[in-house]
Design a protein around this motif. Structure first.
Motif, PDB file in Angstrom:
ATOM      1  N   MET A 296      28.832  62.672  37.552  1.00 30.56           N
ATOM      2  CA  MET A 296      28.735  63.615  36.440  1.00 30.56           C
ATOM      3  C   MET A 296      28.894  62.871  35.109  1.00 30.56           C
ATOM      4  N   THR A 297      28.066  63.217  34.141  1.00 27.53           N
ATOM      5  CA  THR A 297      28.038  62.523  32.858  1.00 27.53           C
ATOM      6  C   THR A 297      28.796  63.307  31.802  1.00 27.53           C
ATOM      7  N   ASP A 298      29.666  62.632  31.075  1.00 31.78           N
ATOM      8  CA  ASP A 298      30.401  63.261  29.980  1.00 31.78           C
ATOM      9  C   ASP A 298      29.414  63.603  28.859  1.00 31.78           C
ATOM     10  N   TRP A 299      29.490  64.825  28.341  1.00 30.90           N
ATOM     11  CA  TRP A 299      28.543  65.228  27.288  1.00 30.90           C
ATOM     12  C   TRP A 299      28.673  64.355  26.048  1.00 30.90           C
TER      13      TRP A 299
ATOM     14  N   ILE B 133      26.652  64.033  15.607  1.00 29.80           N
ATOM     15  CA  ILE B 133      27.848  64.044  16.457  1.00 29.80           C
ATOM     16  C   ILE B 133      27.793  62.773  17.294  1.00 29.80           C
ATOM     17  N   TYR B 134      28.737  61.869  17.052  1.00 28.77           N
ATOM     18  CA  TYR B 134      28.824  60.603  17.778  1.00 28.77           C
ATOM     19  C   TYR B 134      30.077  60.622  18.651  1.00 28.77           C
ATOM     20  N   GLY B 135      29.928  60.374  19.931  1.00 36.33           N
ATOM     21  CA  GLY B 135      31.090  60.304  20.805  1.00 36.33           C
ATOM     22  C   GLY B 135      31.934  61.561  20.792  1.00 36.33           C
ATOM     23  N   GLY B 136      31.296  62.693  20.577  1.00 37.71           N
ATOM     24  CA  GLY B 136      32.015  63.959  20.537  1.00 37.71           C
ATOM     25  C   GLY B 136      32.660  64.275  19.198  1.00 37.71           C
TER      26      GLY B 136
ATOM     27  N   ARG C 264      35.608  73.466  26.513  1.00 40.48           N
ATOM     28  CA  ARG C 264      36.256  74.769  26.677  1.00 40.48           C
ATOM     29  C   ARG C 264      37.745  74.601  26.956  1.00 40.48           C
ATOM     30  N   GLN C 265      38.544  75.216  26.093  1.00 39.76           N
ATOM     31  CA  GLN C 265      39.985  75.029  26.150  1.00 39.76           C
ATOM     32  C   GLN C 265      40.623  75.732  27.348  1.00 39.76           C
ATOM     33  N   ASP C 266      39.927  76.718  27.912  1.00 40.83           N
ATOM     34  CA  ASP C 266      40.527  77.462  29.011  1.00 40.83           C
ATOM     35  C   ASP C 266      40.264  76.812  30.363  1.00 40.83           C
ATOM     36  N   THR C 267      39.403  75.793  30.415  1.00 40.23           N
ATOM     37  CA  THR C 267      39.131  75.137  31.700  1.00 40.23           C
ATOM     38  C   THR C 267      39.208  73.624  31.529  1.00 40.23           C
ATOM     39  N   ARG C 268      38.109  72.997  31.196  1.00 47.13           N
ATOM     40  CA  ARG C 268      38.027  71.542  31.063  1.00 47.13           C
ATOM     41  C   ARG C 268      36.758  71.221  30.300  1.00 47.13           C
ATOM     42  N   PRO C 269      36.641  70.009  29.805  1.00 45.58           N
ATOM     43  CA  PRO C 269      35.378  69.632  29.154  1.00 45.58           C
ATOM     44  C   PRO C 269      34.214  69.765  30.128  1.00 45.58           C
TER      45      PRO C 269
ATOM     46  N   LEU D  98      27.605  66.942  30.971  1.00 44.32           N
ATOM     47  CA  LEU D  98      26.273  67.072  30.399  1.00 44.32           C
ATOM     48  C   LEU D  98      25.382  67.894  31.315  1.00 44.32           C
ATOM     49  N   GLU D  99      25.542  67.722  32.619  1.00 36.38           N
ATOM     50  CA  GLU D  99      24.749  68.489  33.581  1.00 36.38           C
ATOM     51  C   GLU D  99      25.039  69.980  33.466  1.00 36.38           C
ATOM     52  N   GLU D 100      26.304  70.326  33.225  1.00 38.90           N
ATOM     53  CA  GLU D 100      26.658  71.739  33.079  1.00 38.90           C
ATOM     54  C   GLU D 100      26.103  72.329  31.784  1.00 38.90           C
ATOM     55  N   LEU D 101      26.081  71.541  30.724  1.00 40.86           N
ATOM     56  CA  LEU D 101      25.485  72.016  29.476  1.00 40.86           C
ATOM     57  C   LEU D 101      23.991  72.263  29.642  1.00 40.86           C
ATOM     58  N   ARG D 102      23.346  71.424  30.444  1.00 38.88           N
ATOM     59  CA  ARG D 102      21.900  71.544  30.630  1.00 38.88           C
ATOM     60  C   ARG D 102      21.523  72.661  31.593  1.00 38.88           C
ATOM     61  N   ASP D 103      22.449  73.110  32.412  1.00 37.99           N
ATOM     62  CA  ASP D 103      22.152  74.114  33.432  1.00 37.99           C
ATOM     63  C   ASP D 103      21.835  75.441  32.758  1.00 37.99           C
TER      64      ASP D 103
END
Length: 201
Positions: free
Chosen positions: A1-4, A32-35, A175-180, A183-188
């Motif tokens: 899994m890739t970090d966004w 936005i560089y490195g988050g 998301r503060q209520d779960t976890r970062p 990138l795959e989840e953002l693209r889904d």
């Protein structure tokens, strides 16, 4: 899994002249560089046709305000440099209701190759399904995204909208209520969410 945060993004907002097809009168870009959200750049531009009354009521930019502004061709090189993250090559473009901003840029820039698009409107609908509204202003209020912005910035102006959209993207992606999110989840994009938000141009 890739970090966004492994990608470099540019966040874009265009304010239009109210015509069809819309032409821009103001544009802002923030990387936005490195988050981490970087420094914004913006341009006030004299459009090919006058700003309509409807558009003036939204963003407050008058025809007098742009009388002495440069044309888009005058600032095109600087805009392209910003869209390319100043030589670092942007992997993704972020905007709220992105098809409007991207459509204007594609018309103005011709052979510009748009990077992968991350639409915060679509992301918010998917990731915050219980929100009362998905308008940018409502999401800004819900997440308190305007806190600490420089004085003098206002909604429906390009710098303000770009900065709060950047903050919205980072908030959705971390998301503060779960976890970062990865990138795959953002693209889904299950179900192919349809964008029915009207353009404010």
């Amino acid at each position: 899994m890739t970090d966004w945060t492994s990608l470099t993004y540019v966040v874009v907002d265009v304010e239009g002249n109210g015509r069809q097809p819309p032409d821009l009168v103001e544009l802002a870009v923030v990387p936005i560089y490195g988050g981490v959200i970087g420094e914004s750049a913006s341009w006030l531009v004299k459009p090919d046709r006058p700003i309509t009354h409807f558009a003036r009521k939204i963003h407050g930019i008058t025809n007098d305000d742009v009388t002495d502004a440069p044309t888009f061709d005058d600032v095109k090189a600087d805009v392209l440099d910003a869209l390319n993250a100043h030589g670092l090559r942007a992997d993704g473009l972020i905007a709220h209701n992105a098809h409007v901003d991207v459509g204007v840029l594609q018309r103005k820039l011709g052979d510009w190759e748009c990077p992968e698009i991350f639409d915060t409107l679509t992301l918010a609908r998917r990731l915050v399904p219980d929100a009362d509204s998905y308008k940018l202003g409502a999401l800004v209020d819900a997440f308190k995204l305007a806190e600490g912005l420089p004085d003098g910035l206002a909604p429906h102006r390009a710098i303000y909208d770009t900065l709060v959209t950047a903050r919205l993207f980072v908030r959705l992606a971390t998301r503060q209520d779960t976890r970062p999110l990865t990138l795959e989840e953002l693209r889904d994009k299950p179900g192919g969410v349809k964008d029915d938000t009207p353009s404010l141009f």
